[in-house]
Design an enzyme around this catalytic site. Structure first.
Site, PDB file in Angstrom:
ATOM      1  N   GLU A 255       0.902  -1.159   0.000  1.00  0.00           N
ATOM      2  CA  GLU A 255       0.000   0.000   0.000  1.00  0.00           C
ATOM      3  C   GLU A 255       0.927   1.190   0.000  1.00  0.00           C
ATOM      4  OE1 GLU A 255      -3.139  -0.165  -0.198  1.00  0.00           O
ATOM      5  OE2 GLU A 255      -3.221  -2.324   0.066  1.00  0.00           O
ATOM      6  N   CYS A 294      -2.255   8.875   3.140  1.00  0.00           N
ATOM      7  CA  CYS A 294      -2.015   8.267   1.829  1.00  0.00           C
ATOM      8  C   CYS A 294      -3.189   8.529   0.898  1.00  0.00           C
ATOM      9  CB  CYS A 294      -1.800   6.774   1.992  1.00  0.00           C
ATOM     10  SG  CYS A 294      -3.153   5.965   2.859  1.00  0.00           S
TER      11      CYS A 294
HETATM   12  P1  NAP Z   1       8.612   4.923   4.260  1.00  0.00           P
HETATM   13  O1  NAP Z   1       9.748   5.797   4.547  1.00  0.00           O
HETATM   14  O2  NAP Z   1       8.537   4.293   2.927  1.00  0.00           O
HETATM   15  O3  NAP Z   1       8.608   3.830   5.418  1.00  0.00           O
HETATM   16  C1  NAP Z   1       7.601   2.873   5.484  1.00  0.00           C
HETATM   17  C2  NAP Z   1       8.036   1.745   6.394  1.00  0.00           C
HETATM   18  O4  NAP Z   1       9.092   1.036   5.784  1.00  0.00           O
HETATM   19  C3  NAP Z   1       8.576   2.202   7.746  1.00  0.00           C
HETATM   20  O5  NAP Z   1       8.150   1.301   8.737  1.00  0.00           O
HETATM   21  C4  NAP Z   1      10.057   2.112   7.561  1.00  0.00           C
HETATM   22  O6  NAP Z   1      10.749   1.948   8.777  1.00  0.00           O
HETATM   23  C5  NAP Z   1      10.146   0.870   6.725  1.00  0.00           C
HETATM   24  N1  NAP Z   1      11.392   0.688   6.035  1.00  0.00           N
HETATM   25  C6  NAP Z   1      12.134   1.601   5.379  1.00  0.00           C
HETATM   26  N2  NAP Z   1      13.231   1.011   4.867  1.00  0.00           N
HETATM   27  C7  NAP Z   1      13.186  -0.299   5.204  1.00  0.00           C
HETATM   28  C8  NAP Z   1      14.038  -1.422   4.998  1.00  0.00           C
HETATM   29  N3  NAP Z   1      15.146  -1.308   4.309  1.00  0.00           N
HETATM   30  N4  NAP Z   1      13.671  -2.604   5.519  1.00  0.00           N
HETATM   31  C9  NAP Z   1      12.544  -2.740   6.235  1.00  0.00           C
HETATM   32  N5  NAP Z   1      11.694  -1.720   6.468  1.00  0.00           N
HETATM   33  C10 NAP Z   1      12.013  -0.503   5.959  1.00  0.00           C
HETATM   34  O7  NAP Z   1       7.250   5.671   4.473  1.00  0.00           O
HETATM   35  P2  NAP Z   1       6.788   6.614   5.697  1.00  0.00           P
HETATM   36  O8  NAP Z   1       7.615   7.848   5.609  1.00  0.00           O
HETATM   37  O9  NAP Z   1       6.728   5.883   6.975  1.00  0.00           O
HETATM   38  O10 NAP Z   1       5.310   6.916   5.313  1.00  0.00           O
HETATM   39  C11 NAP Z   1       4.933   7.885   4.386  1.00  0.00           C
HETATM   40  C12 NAP Z   1       4.591   7.284   3.048  1.00  0.00           C
HETATM   41  O11 NAP Z   1       3.702   6.191   3.215  1.00  0.00           O
HETATM   42  C13 NAP Z   1       3.890   8.231   2.124  1.00  0.00           C
HETATM   43  O12 NAP Z   1       4.473   8.144   0.867  1.00  0.00           O
HETATM   44  C14 NAP Z   1       2.457   7.744   2.086  1.00  0.00           C
HETATM   45  O13 NAP Z   1       1.772   8.018   0.901  1.00  0.00           O
HETATM   46  C15 NAP Z   1       2.623   6.286   2.306  1.00  0.00           C
HETATM   47  N6  NAP Z   1       1.448   5.718   2.944  1.00  0.00           N
HETATM   48  C16 NAP Z   1       0.658   4.874   2.247  1.00  0.00           C
HETATM   49  C17 NAP Z   1      -0.466   4.325   2.844  1.00  0.00           C
HETATM   50  C18 NAP Z   1      -1.369   3.379   2.107  1.00  0.00           C
HETATM   51  O14 NAP Z   1      -2.202   2.760   2.750  1.00  0.00           O
HETATM   52  N7  NAP Z   1      -1.255   3.234   0.834  1.00  0.00           N
HETATM   53  C19 NAP Z   1      -0.776   4.647   4.162  1.00  0.00           C
HETATM   54  C20 NAP Z   1       0.048   5.516   4.841  1.00  0.00           C
HETATM   55  C21 NAP Z   1       1.154   6.056   4.219  1.00  0.00           C
HETATM   56  P3  NAP Z   1      11.554   3.171   9.452  1.00  0.00           P
HETATM   57  O15 NAP Z   1      10.568   4.192   9.781  1.00  0.00           O
HETATM   58  O16 NAP Z   1      12.164   2.522  10.636  1.00  0.00           O
HETATM   59  O17 NAP Z   1      12.533   3.607   8.413  1.00  0.00           O
END
Ligand code: NAP
Length: 667
Positions: A255, A294
């Site tokens: 997602e 999102c």
């Molecule tokens: P993100 O930076 O992509 O991180 C998402 C998750 O992935 C976090 O738990 C992060 O952990 C983890 N992660 C990052 N690198 C990783 C790796 N190498 N191995 C394992 N896990 C890893 O996104 P965010 O900043 O938290 O959230 C914002 C984004 O999410 C926006 O782009 C938004 O549109 C999207 N979003 C989408 C939805 C949906 O339902 N479609 C819902 C909410 C948000 P860490 O924080 O520890 O790095």
């Protein structure tokens, strides 16, 4: 300083020296730290060998009941979550979406689990398939829980909802979860997790928690494990393209971000309820969670002549936003999660500025400290030539208005997002709604149509609901979550099983037509819920259908349709040999044949499913009914639901009608 712990293989583990910092969105100060190296292989083993088997022993209904208890347990203890949530920049209203929204989502899954899944270990997907001429070899799709762990990687914006919307279907499926929240808000997620764990409602091993990085976990997953990821498209791409996950075909649901649109119908001119509604929804999506959703509206698509009125009305509405301390009740817009996130949004705004000019908002931060920013409204006059406005997600209070010429153009613009989670259509004209839906549905996971008729009760453009699927094609990740029981299936394997009806009945924990029956020793309506066995069957005495019966029924009910009353007209009909009995007459006679008139354990008849009239019944035919216990579902301590397979057959033994009858039977 808060210490955000992991819960791994049955033990809490405190942050180590390599812990990641967590900052207050409001003050910018470091308030917590999370993470330490974990033995992720031991976590997987614990999930697979302790949590999984314990969950599999429970039926869907056992798990649903525990899910309900868990949600209510969390509800009673939610207060500290609100207190902590302010540090993430969330206002009270934002936290309600996160905390209460998450709990409600869990309750909906609990309720759907009990209503739509069987009180068994195997879910039957669809009807039996006829694979042979005489029915001795049949097919049935079944779903059983995956035998690994479900790894949940969540985004920072909804630390509680994000955790619960994945956990609920996973536990309902019978799969243990390893939850890895985003670090920026892991201190909120950890408290919610701790409450759930301490409840002891789910068996040991059913849930684990990773604060900080997940170490080598993803590289240790196998084909029975699943990953459900929520976050940015970039992270999703990095994770899902790992050779290890691809080699082992690990199920990966993503997602991710999307450039959601809201389209104003051409009929929704200023002065209509729809125009005001459109402005309300757009303003809400920009300010709620400071635009960090999102599903937020990133592109506002309006008829060309209405662009200026939309800019004016929306700017006036945004003027009323009260930006400030999220904990203050008068605040309507809080902060971004961190100063780093604000810097990221500002950098993306700079990219968008090449195609769209700002018509609302300033560069100056509204408060001296913390990650606050003003809403930003951009205007892109030439959206066909533009690229960035359809591709760059500024994950904050940012939205771009663009004009459309006609509905085809509006759909084309919405679809330029390359696949989105949601698009809204605000119109009172069903033709507009229908044309747009056909034009954009393939590119969107959800279409939200709103107008004066539904606006009082509508849930909002940005709210994914547990009953409906959440996810979207292409840019949105190509995944799907929730959607009621559909969401549970992501954690189960669908298997095509072929064999005799007897074998399929045993495997599916449901009696299936064609399997052997056991002759009831006494009338099954005199037997209590617990005494009835699957396959227990009653064959009634026959009853002859007469023309007088048909005429009596016709005049009594008023159903004097010619096929029952006029021989010549009935014969001219391609389906009937002449005058035939009413289908409802057959049902009524069936009830009369199998009824047990005295008070007894059968409490009520609650409905019929899948009724089919297979062959016409003519005067002189002799009918009897066969009633067989197909499935039993305990509802309360006092009664359960019995699903009967009913077949009415004529003197030749041919089926003339079949259906499922639902009764409530005392325990
Ligand atoms: P993100 O930076 O992509 O991180 C998402 C998750 O992935 C976090 O738990 C992060 O952990 C983890 N992660 C990052 N690198 C990783 C790796 N190498 N191995 C394992 N896990 C890893 O996104 P965010 O900043 O938290 O959230 C914002 C984004 O999410 C926006 O782009 C938004 O549109 C999207 N979003 C989408 C939805 C949906 O339902 N479609 C819902 C909410 C948000 P860490 O924080 O520890 O790095």
């Amino acid at each position: 300083m808060l210490q955000v712990n992991s819960f791994a293989a049955g033990k809490w583990i405190a942050p180590s020296q390599e812990a990641r910092p967590i900052y207050s969105a409001v003050t910018g100060e470091k308030i917590a730290q999370a993470g330490s190296p974990l033995d992720t292989q031991a976590m997987l083993d614990y999930a697979r060998t302790v949590g999984g088997p314990a969950l599999h022993r429970l039926t869907f209904h056992d798990r649903a009941r525990r899910l309900k208890a868990l949600a209510l347990y969390l509800k009673e203890r939610k207060k500290p979550l609100y207190g902590l949530s302010y540090t993430t920049g969330a206002t009270h209203a934002d936290s309600q979406i996160d905390i209460d929204g998450g709990i409600t989502t869990m309750l909906v899954f609990a309720s759907k689990g009990r209503r739509e899944l069987p009180d068994a270990h195997v879910y039957l997907d669809g009807e039996m398939e006829q694979l042979s001429r005489s029915g001795t070899f049949m097919g049935q799709h079944i779903c059983t829980p995956m035998l690994g762990a479900a790894v949940h990687i969540n985004a920072y914006n909804f630390p509680v909802w994000g955790m619960l919307e994945k956990l609920a279907p996973t536990l309902l499926a019978g799969v243990p979860a390893i939850i890895k929240p985003a670090t920026a808000t892991a201190h909120v997620a950890e408290v919610a997790f701790r409450i759930m764990l301490e409840s002891g409602i789910f068996p040991e091993g059913a849930m684990q928690f990773i604060a900080g990085g997940s170490g080598g976990l993803l590289g240790q997953l196998g084909p029975q494990d699943t990953v459900a990821f929520t976050g940015s498209a970039d992270t999703a791409l990095k994770l899902r393209s790992s050779e290890h996950l691809l080699r082992h075909a690990v199920r990966f649901t993503a997602e991710q971000d999307s450039l959601n649109a809201s389209i104003l119908g051409p009929d929704a001119t200023p002065g209509t309820p729809e125009f005001d509604l459109f402005i309300t929804e757009a303003a809400r999506e920009i300010t709620t969670k400071a635009g960090q959703k999102c599903t937020a509206i990133r592109r506002i698509i309006a008829p060309e002549p209405l662009v200026e009125p939309v800019i004016d009305a929306l700017s006036a509405r945004l003027d009323t936003a009260r930006i400030g301390d999220p904990a203050a009740r008068e605040t309507t817009m809080g902060a971004l999660v961190s100063e780093a996130q604000r810097a990221d949004v500002q950098a993306r705004l700079a990219t968008l500025a090449s195609e769209a000019q700002r018509v609302y908002g300033t560069d100056t931060a509204p408060l001296d400290q913390g990650a606050f920013m003003t809403p930003q409204l951009l205007h892109c006059p030439a959206p066909d030539e533009a690229q960035a406005v359809h591709a760059v997600e500024a994950f904050g209070p940012v939205s771009t208005i663009m004009p459309y010429r006609d509905l085809l153009h509006a759909a084309a613009l919405a679809n330029r997002g390359g696949g989105s989670l949601v698009a809204s259509v605000i119109t009172h004209d069903p033709d507009v709604a229908s044309q747009l839906a056909q034009g954009i549905a393939a590119h969107h996971g959800r279409i939200y149509v709103n107008d004066r008729d539904s606006m009082e009760e509508s849930t909002g453009h940005g709210s994914p609901l547990p009953h409906m699927v959440h996810g979207g094609p292409g840019r949105a990740g190509g995944g799907e979550e929730m959607g009621g029981v559909r969401g549970v299936m992501h954690y189960m394997q669908r298997t095509a099983v072929q064999g005799s009806p007897r074998m399929l009945s045993a495997i599916g924990q449901t009696w299936l037509p064609g399997a052997p029956v056991t002759k009831a020793v006494e009338h099954p309506f005199r037997r209590r819920f617990g005494d009835l066995a699957l396959g227990e069957s009653l064959l009634t005495a026959p009853r002859k259908i007469t023309l007088a019966d048909i005429e009596h029924f016709a005049h009594f009910t008023g159903d004097t349709f010619y096929a029952h009353m006029n021989e010549a007209a009935a014969r001219a009909n391609p389906f009937f040999p002449g005058r035939v009995a009413h289908g409802y007459l057959l049902l009524s006679f069936a009830a009369g044949l199998f009824v047990e008139p005295n008070p007894g354990p059968v409490l009520a008849n609650t409905g019929l499913n899948a009724l089919r009239f297979q062959k016409p019944v003519v005067p002189g035919d002799r009918l009897r009914a066969r009633l067989t216990v197909k499935r039993k579902t305990k509802r309360t301590e006092d009664y359960g639901e019995v699903l009967w397979h009913v077949e009415l057959e004529n003197q030749e033994g041919e089926a003339v009608a079949t259906y499922e009858l639902l009764t409530m039977v005392a325990t």
